[in-house]
Design a protein around this motif. Structure first.
Motif, short mmCIF file in Angstrom:
data_model
loop_
_atom_site.label_atom_id
_atom_site.label_comp_id
_atom_site.label_asym_id
_atom_site.label_seq_id
_atom_site.Cartn_x
_atom_site.Cartn_y
_atom_site.Cartn_z
N UNK A 137 -9.10 0.44 -5.54
CA UNK A 137 -8.17 1.20 -4.70
C UNK A 137 -6.83 1.31 -5.42
N UNK A 138 -6.64 2.37 -6.21
CA UNK A 138 -5.41 2.49 -7.01
C UNK A 138 -4.14 2.67 -6.19
N UNK A 139 -4.25 2.78 -4.87
CA UNK A 139 -3.07 2.89 -4.02
C UNK A 139 -2.65 1.53 -3.44
N UNK A 165 0.83 -1.21 0.00
CA UNK A 165 0.00 0.00 0.00
C UNK A 165 0.86 1.25 0.00
N UNK A 166 0.44 2.24 -0.80
CA UNK A 166 1.03 3.57 -0.70
C UNK A 166 -0.01 4.46 -0.03
N UNK A 167 0.28 5.72 0.15
CA UNK A 167 -0.62 6.61 0.88
C UNK A 167 -1.99 6.71 0.20
N UNK A 168 -3.01 6.81 1.01
CA UNK A 168 -4.36 6.96 0.47
C UNK A 168 -4.45 8.28 -0.29
N UNK A 169 -5.09 8.25 -1.46
CA UNK A 169 -5.18 9.43 -2.30
C UNK A 169 -4.11 9.49 -3.36
N UNK A 201 2.78 7.75 -7.41
CA UNK A 201 2.82 9.19 -7.20
C UNK A 201 3.09 9.60 -5.76
N UNK A 202 3.34 8.65 -4.88
CA UNK A 202 3.57 8.96 -3.47
C UNK A 202 4.97 9.52 -3.28
N UNK A 203 5.15 10.29 -2.22
CA UNK A 203 6.48 10.86 -1.94
C UNK A 203 7.09 10.33 -0.65
N UNK A 204 6.56 9.24 -0.15
CA UNK A 204 7.14 8.62 1.05
C UNK A 204 8.46 7.93 0.68
N UNK A 205 9.26 7.65 1.69
CA UNK A 205 10.47 6.86 1.45
C UNK A 205 10.47 5.57 2.25
N UNK A 206 9.26 5.20 2.72
CA UNK A 206 9.13 3.94 3.47
C UNK A 206 7.81 3.28 3.11
N UNK A 207 7.87 2.03 2.70
CA UNK A 207 6.66 1.31 2.27
C UNK A 207 6.64 -0.07 2.92
N UNK A 208 5.43 -0.59 3.12
CA UNK A 208 5.27 -1.85 3.83
C UNK A 208 4.55 -2.89 2.99
N UNK A 209 4.92 -4.14 3.23
CA UNK A 209 4.17 -5.28 2.71
C UNK A 209 3.19 -5.65 3.82
N UNK A 210 1.91 -5.63 3.51
CA UNK A 210 0.89 -5.88 4.52
C UNK A 210 0.14 -7.17 4.23
N UNK A 211 -0.61 -7.63 5.22
CA UNK A 211 -1.40 -8.85 5.07
C UNK A 211 -1.07 -9.87 6.15
#
Length: 242
Positions: free
Chosen positions: A126-128, A96-100, A150-160
């Motif tokens: 949910x395109x994010x 998941x990236x940021x909502x929006x 299009x997100x500008x974060x530098x940290x992303x997670x694998x969820x589930x």
């Protein structure tokens, strides 16, 4: 100096060594169920505060504020096969990236083998969210995923959630294992030198004996911790290094 090696405490020390290596053998042979991922991100193109408002960025026919490239490597870092059927339906495997924000495209750059049937798909509603599925993953099997978004974060997670697996392990690609190993290596060298000095000392007084015992224990603890640390580094499989 060598006379005191025949004293009673040497048997207790040998017994202690046996216990330590018995614990190590148990650690090495136990079943490990775990999934690990690592990631790296960099901005491909984007506006900054100084850019005029009328500048428009078009990427693959879409107007966007920025484009970020994130590569995530996912693999079975345990020694037990992970079955895709064990992915919990109510909490599916996903990135998941940021909502929006929006995932523009996602591609599998590398995978261990086709038989794993590793699949990714952008959620239509949910395109994010990027859905991740696979049939199974044997030890050291996985895939490298490239995501343009299009997100500008530098940290992303694998969820589930996957039955039988605790929260997934994660570490950044820039983490240097040599930095974490250095303290253990230093202590290992000091312990070896201390044992050498104690053995070659002519006297067999209490201080010398205690110095030898402490250095031997230091050597054992350092060696075992070094091996444990090596196992915990969860090195990325060579097949998935690109």
């Amino acid at each position: 100096m060598l006379n005191f090696l025949n004293q009673g405490w040497i048997g207790s020390l040998i017994g202690f060594i046996g216990v330590l290596f018995a614990l190590y053998s148990h650690y090495k042979n136990r079943k490990i169920n775990e999934l690990t991922y690592t990631f790296k991100s960099e901005r491909v193109v984007g506006k900054n505060d100084k850019a005029p408002e009328d500048i428009e960025i078009i990427f693959k026919g879409k107007s966007v504020e920025r484009v970020t490239n994130t590569q995530m490597t996912v693999w079975n870092s345990g020694n037990v096969t992970i079955e895709g059927k064990n992915i919990v339906e109510k909490d599916p495997l996903r990135i998941e990236i940021s909502e929006g924000q929006e995932i523009i495209s996602a591609t599998i750059l590398e995978k261990s083998r086709d038989a794993n049937d590793f699949i990714i798909k952008i959620d239509e509603n949910n395109p994010n969210i990027l859905e991740v599925k696979f049939d199974y993953l044997d030890a050291s099997e996985g895939a490298v995923i490239e995501i343009l978004h299009t997100d500008n974060k530098n940290f992303y997670k694998l969820k589930g959630s996957i039955k039988g697996i605790k929260p997934f392990n994660s570490f950044p690609t820039y983490e240097s294992s040599s930095i974490r190993i250095l303290p253990y290596f230093t202590l290992l060298v000091v312990s070896v030198l201390g044992i050498g000095v104690a053995i070659n000392t002519a006297s067999s007084n209490t201080i010398t004996i205690m110095m030898l015992i402490l250095n031997i224990l230091g050597l054992l603890v350092t060696t075992i911790n070094f091996v444990f640390l090596k196992n915990k580094r969860r090195k990325k499989p060579k097949k998935l290094i690109i």
